[in-house]
Enzyme design. Structure first.
Site, mmCIF file in Angstrom:
data_model
loop_
_atom_site.group_PDB
_atom_site.id
_atom_site.type_symbol
_atom_site.label_atom_id
_atom_site.label_comp_id
_atom_site.label_asym_id
_atom_site.label_seq_id
_atom_site.Cartn_x
_atom_site.Cartn_y
_atom_site.Cartn_z
ATOM 1 N N ARG A 125 -8.771 6.728 5.237
ATOM 2 C CA ARG A 125 -7.458 7.238 4.813
ATOM 3 C C ARG A 125 -7.181 8.542 5.506
ATOM 4 N NH1 ARG A 125 -6.704 4.970 -1.036
ATOM 5 N NH2 ARG A 125 -6.065 3.015 -0.139
ATOM 6 N N GLN A 130 -2.787 5.584 9.039
ATOM 7 C CA GLN A 130 -1.883 5.091 7.991
ATOM 8 C C GLN A 130 -1.175 3.799 8.392
ATOM 9 O OE1 GLN A 130 0.256 8.608 6.879
ATOM 10 N NE2 GLN A 130 -0.081 8.239 4.711
ATOM 11 N N ASP A 133 -3.226 0.523 7.890
ATOM 12 C CA ASP A 133 -3.881 0.359 6.595
ATOM 13 C C ASP A 133 -3.363 -0.871 5.844
ATOM 14 O OD1 ASP A 133 -5.042 0.628 4.146
ATOM 15 O OD2 ASP A 133 -4.278 2.626 3.739
ATOM 16 N N SER A 136 -2.680 -0.436 1.966
ATOM 17 C CA SER A 136 -1.395 0.164 1.606
ATOM 18 C C SER A 136 -0.260 -0.824 1.783
ATOM 19 C CB SER A 136 -1.098 1.387 2.471
ATOM 20 O OG SER A 136 -2.001 2.412 2.180
ATOM 21 N N TYR A 233 -9.279 8.191 -3.352
ATOM 22 C CA TYR A 233 -9.824 7.172 -4.250
ATOM 23 C C TYR A 233 -10.348 7.769 -5.552
ATOM 24 C CZ TYR A 233 -9.738 3.649 -0.563
ATOM 25 O OH TYR A 233 -9.348 2.761 0.386
HETATM 26 P P1 NAD Z 1 -6.477 2.234 -5.447
HETATM 27 O O1 NAD Z 1 -5.875 0.915 -5.163
HETATM 28 O O2 NAD Z 1 -7.894 2.470 -5.033
HETATM 29 O O3 NAD Z 1 -6.381 2.505 -7.034
HETATM 30 C C1 NAD Z 1 -5.141 2.421 -7.693
HETATM 31 C C2 NAD Z 1 -4.953 3.616 -8.600
HETATM 32 O O4 NAD Z 1 -5.735 3.465 -9.788
HETATM 33 C C3 NAD Z 1 -5.355 4.965 -7.996
HETATM 34 O O5 NAD Z 1 -4.267 5.840 -8.053
HETATM 35 C C4 NAD Z 1 -6.512 5.407 -8.879
HETATM 36 O O6 NAD Z 1 -6.575 6.816 -9.016
HETATM 37 C C5 NAD Z 1 -6.164 4.741 -10.194
HETATM 38 N N1 NAD Z 1 -7.264 4.630 -11.151
HETATM 39 C C6 NAD Z 1 -8.581 4.362 -10.914
HETATM 40 N N2 NAD Z 1 -9.264 4.347 -12.072
HETATM 41 C C7 NAD Z 1 -8.373 4.599 -13.075
HETATM 42 C C8 NAD Z 1 -8.481 4.703 -14.496
HETATM 43 N N3 NAD Z 1 -9.656 4.561 -15.113
HETATM 44 N N4 NAD Z 1 -7.343 4.971 -15.190
HETATM 45 C C9 NAD Z 1 -6.143 5.130 -14.563
HETATM 46 N N5 NAD Z 1 -5.999 5.046 -13.230
HETATM 47 C C10 NAD Z 1 -7.080 4.778 -12.495
HETATM 48 O O7 NAD Z 1 -5.585 3.407 -4.842
HETATM 49 P P2 NAD Z 1 -4.559 3.330 -3.633
HETATM 50 O O8 NAD Z 1 -3.310 2.683 -4.048
HETATM 51 O O9 NAD Z 1 -5.247 2.694 -2.509
HETATM 52 O O10 NAD Z 1 -4.208 4.835 -3.301
HETATM 53 C C11 NAD Z 1 -4.887 5.963 -3.738
HETATM 54 C C12 NAD Z 1 -4.417 7.219 -2.970
HETATM 55 O O11 NAD Z 1 -4.721 7.145 -1.582
HETATM 56 C C13 NAD Z 1 -2.924 7.451 -3.057
HETATM 57 O O12 NAD Z 1 -2.731 8.794 -3.312
HETATM 58 C C14 NAD Z 1 -2.423 7.127 -1.687
HETATM 59 O O13 NAD Z 1 -1.258 7.836 -1.334
HETATM 60 C C15 NAD Z 1 -3.589 7.530 -0.830
HETATM 61 N N6 NAD Z 1 -3.580 6.784 0.459
HETATM 62 C C16 NAD Z 1 -3.653 7.486 1.634
HETATM 63 C C17 NAD Z 1 -3.657 6.790 2.858
HETATM 64 C C18 NAD Z 1 -3.743 7.516 4.186
HETATM 65 O O14 NAD Z 1 -3.614 8.721 4.210
HETATM 66 N N7 NAD Z 1 -3.981 6.805 5.285
HETATM 67 C C19 NAD Z 1 -3.601 5.409 2.858
HETATM 68 C C20 NAD Z 1 -3.537 4.731 1.629
HETATM 69 C C21 NAD Z 1 -3.531 5.436 0.445
#
Ligand code: NAD
Length: 377
Positions: A125, A130, A133, A136, A233
């Site tokens: 990430r 991005q 990915d 995403s 994460y």
């Molecule tokens: P994910 O699919 O791994 O998880 C989904 C969400 O569930 C996350 O927000 C996580 O914090 C939440 N979660 C986990 N356990 C939980 C619990 N017990 N109770 C409530 N919520 C819980 O996450 P994701 O969608 O892949 O994205 C996470 C972060 O990564 C975001 O902030 C996103 O913007 C960032 N991201 C950055 C990049 C990049 O910079 N290349 C790419 C993808 C995502």
């Protein structure tokens, strides 16, 4: 790999998989880089792409065996069956979502065949990755679809409506887990006119929830994860946090009509967020969509691809939500793969050459062995 790198695109064989890993648009762009594209006949049909469209874009069409013959790179949405891969070049790359923790045997088989398996879901990430990915791009569509499916099953409307026959009140939607899917679920539920609230363990999401016009519901008395968490994460939460979260969420859940859960922890089963006892407190007619169903589910009693009714509440979750939007999901997935190869394309060598940061993050197998540290640990 010689100049004129040959890329094979197979028809997906997993049950319920409707997506395809290249589109006529990305075929054209990859040919523009200097690659040859070979697409298995019928590969795009469930995503509304005909063989003729690939042909017109410059690809060759053939059987699996024909397209794999001499391939330097094999594209997939999911990892292709190793037994099909005999005709590829030695050391060919497999570029797909490989489910490294769930498909250990398959990864071993790629290693044994001397293939270089690149797991696109391990893309780090970082800003420059991005556009590559797949998690995403697919989660975004899944978050949207989850809300639509829940809305469709729900026996009431989402928006408040003032009619001559009286007022219909707005649905209350609660999104648990505010990553990529959760943010899109919030936006979609808002667009449909619901009153939306959301929760996460990462404190950085509070601002994001507010900026989408939803209400943050957060555990305040026990510390969650500061900021974004490592690499964006979440990790497993302490027993104390989980108790505080269950308590907070229980009283809130009882007032909700629609709940979408999206919580994931990389490499682990999804955290359990809603128990049967909590479902029993919800209003009959409410709908829960569990986007974590393929990873074991956030919701007790959820059965993937079935509508389960518990205490008058319907619980739904798909084993592959992006596959329910095959055309858009394929278009974005295919662009992720193109963006990946084009970022590393070496013009002189006529093939992609990975750097260490991204190469080591996604490479599962090389030189006959499993090499990824997360799989060796
Ligand atoms: P994910 O699919 O791994 O998880 C989904 C969400 O569930 C996350 O927000 C996580 O914090 C939440 N979660 C986990 N356990 C939980 C619990 N017990 N109770 C409530 N919520 C819980 O996450 P994701 O969608 O892949 O994205 C996470 C972060 O990564 C975001 O902030 C996103 O913007 C960032 N991201 C950055 C990049 C990049 O910079 N290349 C790419 C993808 C995502």
């Amino acid at each position: 790999m010689a100049a004129g790198t040959r890329i094979a695109v197979l028809r997906e064989r997993a049950s319920g998989e409707t997506r395809v890993s290249a589109t006529p648009e990305t075929v054209r762009k990859l040919i523009g880089l200097g690659a040859q594209l070979a697409v298995e006949s019928g590969a795009g049909s469930s995503a509304s792409i005909a063989d003729a469209d690939y042909l017109a874009a410059g690809a060759e069409i053939g059987t699996a065996e024909q397209v794999l013959a001499g391939a330097d790179i094999v594209f997939g949405i999911q990892g292709p069956d190793p037994s099909l891969l005999g005709p590829v070049r030695p050391g060919a790359w497999i570029v797909a979502g490989l489910d490294p923790f769930g498909q250990h045997g398959r990864v071993e088989a790629y290693a044994a065949s001397g293939l270089e398996a690149l797991a696109m879901e391990f893309m780090p990430r970082i800003t420059r990755a991005q556009s590559m990915d797949i998690l995403s791009s697919q989660s975004n569509l899944a978050g949207y679809k989850a809300v639509l499916v829940a809305a469709n099953i729900y026996g009431r409307a989402f928006p408040m409506m003032m009619t001559a026959a009286g007022t219909v009140s707005a649905a209350k939607a609660f999104i648990m887990g505010v990553g990529v899917a959760g943010l899109q679920a919030i936006a979609t539920a808002r667009r449909l006119g619901a009153q939306v609230s959301a929760t996460d363990v990462r404190s950085a999401t509070k601002e994001q929830i507010l900026s989408l016009g939803a209400k943050p519901i957060f555990v305040e008395n026990v510390a969650g994860i500061e900021g974004e968490g490592s690499g964006g994460y979440a990790t497993e939460m302490s027993e104390e946090y989980r108790r505080a979260q269950a308590e907070l969420v229980s009283s809130h859940l009882a007032k909700q009509d629609i709940v979408v859960t999206t919580a994931l922890i990389p490499g682990r089963a999804a955290p359990r967020l809603i128990s049967d006892a909590q479902i029993a407190t919800m209003k009959p007619g409410s709908v829960i969509f569990d986007l974590a169903a393929p990873q074991g589910g956030n919701v007790e009693g959820c059965v993937a691809d079935e509508v389960v009714e518990r205490h008058g509440v319907r619980i739904v979750g798909y084993s592959n939500t992006p596959a329910h939007l095959p055309a858009d999901a394929s278009a974005l997935f295919a662009r992720n793969l193109f963006n990946f190869l084009s970022a590393f394309w070496d013009k002189e060598q006529g093939k992609p050459v990975l750097d260490e940061e991204i190469g080591n993050a996604i490479r599962l197998t090389q030189g006959g062995k499993v090499v990824h540290e997360r799989l060796l640990a």
